[in-house]
Design a protein around this motif. Structure first.
Motif, PDB file in Angstrom:
ATOM      1  N   PRO A 126      57.081 -20.785 -10.425  1.00  0.00           N
ATOM      2  CA  PRO A 126      57.535 -22.005 -11.098  1.00  0.00           C
ATOM      3  C   PRO A 126      57.702 -21.762 -12.585  1.00  0.00           C
ATOM      4  O   PRO A 126      56.923 -21.044 -13.206  1.00  0.00           O
ATOM      5  CB  PRO A 126      56.391 -22.985 -10.828  1.00  0.00           C
ATOM      6  CG  PRO A 126      55.225 -22.161 -10.499  1.00  0.00           C
ATOM      7  CD  PRO A 126      55.702 -20.857  -9.965  1.00  0.00           C
ATOM      8  N   THR A 128      57.239 -23.570 -15.202  1.00  0.00           N
ATOM      9  CA  THR A 128      56.242 -24.016 -16.149  1.00  0.00           C
ATOM     10  C   THR A 128      55.065 -23.068 -16.269  1.00  0.00           C
ATOM     11  O   THR A 128      54.502 -22.928 -17.347  1.00  0.00           O
ATOM     12  CB  THR A 128      55.707 -25.400 -15.769  1.00  0.00           C
ATOM     13  OG1 THR A 128      55.480 -25.411 -14.359  1.00  0.00           O
ATOM     14  CG2 THR A 128      56.704 -26.480 -16.102  1.00  0.00           C
ATOM     15  N   SER A 129      54.670 -22.407 -15.181  1.00  0.00           N
ATOM     16  CA  SER A 129      53.502 -21.554 -15.358  1.00  0.00           C
ATOM     17  C   SER A 129      53.823 -20.082 -15.521  1.00  0.00           C
ATOM     18  O   SER A 129      52.928 -19.269 -15.658  1.00  0.00           O
ATOM     19  CB  SER A 129      52.501 -21.758 -14.221  1.00  0.00           C
ATOM     20  OG  SER A 129      53.151 -21.589 -13.016  1.00  0.00           O
ATOM     21  N   SER A 142      46.160 -26.513 -13.301  1.00  0.00           N
ATOM     22  CA  SER A 142      47.471 -26.031 -12.936  1.00  0.00           C
ATOM     23  C   SER A 142      48.467 -26.725 -13.848  1.00  0.00           C
ATOM     24  O   SER A 142      48.628 -27.938 -13.793  1.00  0.00           O
ATOM     25  CB  SER A 142      47.756 -26.378 -11.479  1.00  0.00           C
ATOM     26  OG  SER A 142      49.095 -26.089 -11.182  1.00  0.00           O
ATOM     27  N   ASP A 144      51.444 -26.674 -13.606  1.00  0.00           N
ATOM     28  CA  ASP A 144      52.578 -27.150 -12.833  1.00  0.00           C
ATOM     29  C   ASP A 144      52.430 -28.624 -12.495  1.00  0.00           C
ATOM     30  O   ASP A 144      53.276 -29.181 -11.795  1.00  0.00           O
ATOM     31  CB  ASP A 144      52.719 -26.337 -11.540  1.00  0.00           C
ATOM     32  CG  ASP A 144      52.893 -24.868 -11.837  1.00  0.00           C
ATOM     33  OD1 ASP A 144      52.271 -24.041 -11.146  1.00  0.00           O
ATOM     34  OD2 ASP A 144      53.649 -24.563 -12.770  1.00  0.00           O
ATOM     35  N   LEU A 147      55.471 -30.402 -12.980  1.00  0.00           N
ATOM     36  CA  LEU A 147      56.461 -30.373 -11.913  1.00  0.00           C
ATOM     37  C   LEU A 147      56.084 -31.333 -10.796  1.00  0.00           C
ATOM     38  O   LEU A 147      56.960 -31.946 -10.175  1.00  0.00           O
ATOM     39  CB  LEU A 147      56.587 -28.962 -11.332  1.00  0.00           C
ATOM     40  CG  LEU A 147      57.204 -27.923 -12.264  1.00  0.00           C
ATOM     41  CD1 LEU A 147      57.360 -26.611 -11.548  1.00  0.00           C
ATOM     42  CD2 LEU A 147      58.552 -28.393 -12.764  1.00  0.00           C
ATOM     43  N   ALA A 166      49.563 -30.334  -7.753  1.00  0.00           N
ATOM     44  CA  ALA A 166      49.950 -28.918  -7.821  1.00  0.00           C
ATOM     45  C   ALA A 166      48.706 -28.055  -7.673  1.00  0.00           C
ATOM     46  O   ALA A 166      47.675 -28.344  -8.257  1.00  0.00           O
ATOM     47  CB  ALA A 166      50.605 -28.628  -9.161  1.00  0.00           C
ATOM     48  N   SER A 168      47.325 -23.852  -7.358  1.00  0.00           N
ATOM     49  CA  SER A 168      47.659 -22.423  -7.422  1.00  0.00           C
ATOM     50  C   SER A 168      46.956 -21.752  -6.285  1.00  0.00           C
ATOM     51  O   SER A 168      45.742 -21.769  -6.210  1.00  0.00           O
ATOM     52  CB  SER A 168      47.113 -21.810  -8.706  1.00  0.00           C
ATOM     53  OG  SER A 168      47.929 -22.078  -9.751  1.00  0.00           O
ATOM     54  N   ALA A 192      52.625 -21.363  -6.531  1.00  0.00           N
ATOM     55  CA  ALA A 192      52.346 -22.773  -6.762  1.00  0.00           C
ATOM     56  C   ALA A 192      52.678 -23.533  -5.502  1.00  0.00           C
ATOM     57  O   ALA A 192      53.755 -23.380  -4.932  1.00  0.00           O
ATOM     58  CB  ALA A 192      53.185 -23.295  -7.903  1.00  0.00           C
TER      59      ALA A 192
END
Lengths: 211, 193
Positions: A126, A128-129, A142, A144, A147, A166, A168, A192
């Protein structure tokens, strides 16, 4: 050259009837997005006391974006009917929304075996991470969550209220992130997973429609 | 460095960068500004926060810029005049990160105006017509980015937004004034040798 109409509502949104929009889509570099996102996270981090609050704030930031993304995509898509079935709306999110935001569809969409109202959207990398490292004292955070806020916004806007979180999850042996676009970064050790839990009335409505 | 080299470098660096969706970028920035509006009372505070965030981004992105240019085999020689710095920033830097080029208008040897025609941050944005928002510098992030990145190359500058499309002007204009050329901190003691 004509000036753009001064009223923002009259300006063209682009994409309608132009078919695939990947080549004409406006883009910025991933770094620019990464810097901006890191500032957003830092801003919230300075104002919260716990991990779950930070995640909640990121989710609520993403929610507004989700609503707008739904509107944009619905307007631009060739389909004129909106999705009313659960599986279809999930397909829409994991394929169309992901493709438009990140350039590729989500890596998989799964249904939970234990709970009928839970689904999982998996993304191996993803955005964002990708450029964020979580220090050990923030353990389960997380980033994310942003998201998942976007997904929640899209689903809510489409009439399927859901709680999206979200997580991980460490990659299992043999699972690799295929086609990683940024090979200069060390390979990720986790993927994710966005857990989508629908509200009971959504499920009831959906099973009712099946008849 | 000539203008056309800066532009060509910018274009080729841009091709190499992995891309992200500009709309997501703009929407994320919009979310950020909305949060600031919710948390702060006065527009000066909001502008200041945006500038601070931009500063922290600027400090980091200049490293990436130089590293990627080096990796691509480009030579970005030390600028001999402030005008060169301005060109490299506008044509190469902006292009590499944002995909848009900016134009430079030199006002004097130590100040220039950066003109941005297409602003990726303000896609879909319109400011309300309430007079309270007349002072909001929506894209003030750029001012911070410029200040932060130039400080890393030893130039202390002050940047202000002069014209803003969101406030009704036809172009975004940022005025950059060079205040001081900084010297590296550890220099003095060793210079006698």
């Amino acid at each position: 050259m004509s000036r753009a109409p001064s009223n923002i509502l009259d300006r063209p949104l682009g994409g309608r009837g132009r078919g695939s929009n990947s080549s004409t889509e406006a883009a910025v570099s991933q770094s620019a997005f990464a810097y901006l996102y890191s500032e957003l996270v830092q801003y919230h981090q300075s104002r919260v006391a716990s991990i779950s609050e930070l995640e909640r704030r990121l989710e609520s930031s993403g929610y507004g974006i989700g609503l707008k993304v739904l509107e944009l995509l619905s307007y631009r898509s060739k389909e004129s009917k909106r999705e009313t079935r659960l599986m279809n709306v999930l397909q829409f999110v994991s394929a169309n929304v992901w493709k438009s935001l990140f350039g590729k569809p989500a890596d998989s969409l799964e249904r939970s075996i234990d709970h009928a109202d839970e689904f999982m959207i998996v993304d191996y990398e993803p955005l964002t991470s990708t450029y964020v490292s979580v220090p050990s004292d923030l353990g389960q955070l997380s980033v994310d969550a942003f998201l998942s806020g976007i997904v929640a916004g899209v689903l809510d806007g489409a009439g399927f209220s859901a709680r999206v979180t979200a997580h991980s999850v460490t990659l299992e042996e043999g699972e690799t992130s295929y086609g990683s676009s940024n090979s200069s970064l060390p390979p990720r050790r986790d993927k994710a997973v966005f857990l989508v839990k629908f509200s009971p009335e959504v499920l009831k409505r959906d099973t009712g429609l099946e008849r | 460095m000539s203008k056309s080299t800066a532009a060509a470098n910018g274009h080729s660096l841009w091709q190499k960068m992995p891309k992200a969706n500009a709309e997501l970028f703009a929407l994320t920035y919009g979310t950020l500004v909305t949060e600031l509006v919710r948390d702060y009372e006065s527009t000066e505070d909001i502008n200041e926060q945006l500038e601070k965030m931009g500063y922290s981004i600027g400090v980091r992105c200049v490293d990436e810029f130089l590293a990627k240019a080096d990796q691509a085999g480009m030579v970005i020689p030390p600028c001999r005049a402030f005008a060169e710095t301005a060109e490299v920033m506008a044509k190469t830097g902006f292009r590499m990160f944002l995909g848009v080029s900016a134009e430079v208008q030199m006002i004097s040897d130590s100040s220039f105006s950066l003109l941005i025609y297409e602003n990726p941050l303000s896609l879909f944005v319109e400011l309300p017509s309430d007079p309270k928002w007349k002072d909001l510098k929506y894209s003030n992030l750029y001012c911070g980015i410029l200040r932060g990145s130039l400080e890393q190359v030893n130039l202390r500058v002050e940047c202000t937004f002069v014209k803003d499309v969101l406030q009704g002007d036809d172009v975004n204009e940022i005025r950059v004034d060079l205040k001081e050329v900084l010297v590296d901190g550890a220099g003095e003691e060793y210079q006698e040798e």
